[in-house]
Design a protein around this motif. Structure first.
Motif, mmCIF file in Angstrom:
data_model
loop_
_atom_site.group_PDB
_atom_site.id
_atom_site.type_symbol
_atom_site.label_atom_id
_atom_site.label_comp_id
_atom_site.label_asym_id
_atom_site.label_seq_id
_atom_site.Cartn_x
_atom_site.Cartn_y
_atom_site.Cartn_z
ATOM 1 N N ASP A 50 0.910 -1.267 0.049
ATOM 2 C CA ASP A 50 -0.073 -0.052 0.158
ATOM 3 C C ASP A 50 0.841 1.163 0.157
ATOM 4 N N ALA A 51 1.921 1.317 0.740
ATOM 5 C CA ALA A 51 2.836 2.404 0.760
ATOM 6 C C ALA A 51 3.418 2.610 -0.525
ATOM 7 N N LEU A 52 4.073 1.657 -1.197
ATOM 8 C CA LEU A 52 4.664 1.941 -2.624
ATOM 9 C C LEU A 52 3.772 2.063 -3.657
ATOM 10 N N ARG A 53 2.498 1.618 -3.471
ATOM 11 C CA ARG A 53 1.617 1.891 -4.748
ATOM 12 C C ARG A 53 1.086 3.225 -4.266
ATOM 13 N N THR A 54 0.769 3.755 -3.250
ATOM 14 C CA THR A 54 0.310 5.139 -3.033
ATOM 15 C C THR A 54 1.223 5.938 -2.979
#
Length: 366
Positions: A50-54
């Motif tokens: 979620d961190a890398l995609r956001t």
């Protein structure tokens, strides 16, 4: 029993953190100590995903390297810039345009920052292959090679590989899928890199609108930045606004690059970031940084991992036909040879310049 005596070098004294009220990116923090168990990895990979995609960026802590060892690396980081003469630096200058490698020194004023106003960078690099004895080094740096070897191995096995396992799990692939393409004993240009951002004149700051390194994406797969107290790093947030990255003592700032985007079919896009003039209360200091720039093995072709169940569900964004996909080595050399040197064309998007590398559009955000 006392430990071995370490070679001496000047101490790096960390400048005080800025007290300015800046708009910081709200980046998640992951605890790398949890990657030691299957249960911990199962807990962490959705957070990382979620961190890398956001955001494309995240912080990592509890990575197994003590504050004292981190401080020692920043001491050593100053050696290639402070203890090597200009004449000796020339001997170890990287063959950037000739062979597409940053190994050795990248001198100041090599990259174009603002073509219209003829502004160049004031950044010195010294890059060391993760096989620290692969190439010769300046005399002053040689006593520190055992420590640099230890630092490279820690980054590779204790930070990079756990991150790669989490990414593989997020794609529902076997945990070692990406680890097997980031070997420590193969030919690659993964590097420990030290960067010194020198202060610029007021005239340069005005003409470049305070941009020290224009918005770009990293060439490799994963970048590990050892958090530094002098601000300047900004990411292009999801809403299209530049936001500052905050310093965390002995923390890591981790982001994805071009090669990860190729391999994951755009699921993990390369992160757009830039460096600007530090906050006003830190402008009396040069900005020193320590990085681990990870690359896949040279012979790996940058093909999407089409066998991923996740990519089968969400679809694959291809930047070129599979038969035209470059190897890691070809992409690295092509981008490094041209970065900051080629003439860019205005892109369709406002404030974006473009060039073509290996038939693929590369964007620069100014």
């Amino acid at each position: 029993m006392p430990g071995p005596t370490l070679p001496e070098c000047a101490r790096y004294v960390s400048p005080p953190e800025t007290k300015e009220d800046l708009e910081f990116a709200d980046l998640p923090i992951i605890d790398l100590s949890k990657t030691d168990t299957p249960e911990g990895r199962a807990e962490l990979y959705p957070q990382l995903r979620d961190a890398l995609r956001t955001h494309g960026f995240l912080y990592a802590v509890n990575h197994g390297y003590t504050q004292a060892r981190r401080d020692r690396i920043f001491d050593i980081a100053g050696v290639p810039f402070n203890d090597v003469s200009p004449d000796e630096m020339k001997i170890y200058t990287a063959s950037i345009e000739q062979v597409g490698s940053y190994a050795g020194y990248k001198p100041r004023q090599f990259w174009k920052i603002d073509t219209e106003n003829q502004i160049h960078d004031q950044i010195e690099n010294y890059a060391i292959n993760f096989n620290v004895t692969k190439r010769p080094h300046p005399i002053a740096l040689r006593p520190f090679l055992p420590e640099l070897d230890d630092f490279a191995r820690h980054n590779h096995f204790n930070i990079l590989h756990p991150i790669l396992r989490l990414i593989a799990l997020s794609l529902e692939l076997p945990e070692e899928t990406l680890v097997e393409k980031h070997n420590f004993d193969r030919t690659a240009e993964t590097s420990v890199t030290f960067m010194k951002y020198h202060r610029r004149s007021d005239d340069e700051e005005e003409k470049s609108k305070n941009v020290w390194l224009k918005g770009h994406t990293d060439t490799g797969s994963i970048t590990i930045l050892w958090s530094q107290p002098v601000g300047g790093l900004q990411i292009l947030a999801p809403g299209g606004k530049w936001k500052w990255v905050k310093h965390i003592d002995n923390g890591l700032v981790i982001n994805t690059g071009d090669m990860m985007s190729f391999f994951t079919g755009g699921y993990y896009k390369p992160t757009i970031h830039r460096v600007i003039r530090p906050p006003s209360d830190q402008r009396a200091y040069d900005r020193l940084g320590a990085y681990y720039f990870a690359m896949l093995d040279n012979n790996v072709r940058l093909l999407p991992c089409a066998e991923s169940p996740v990519l089968k569900r969400v679809g694959i964004e291809r930047q070129c036909l599979d038969e035209d996909s470059p190897s890691c080595e070809t992409w690295r050399k092509g981008k490094i040879k041209r970065y900051g040197r080629s003439e860019l064309k205005k892109g369709v998007e406002r404030g974006v310049e473009e060039e073509i590398i290996e038939g693929i559009v590369v964007k620069h955000y100014n």
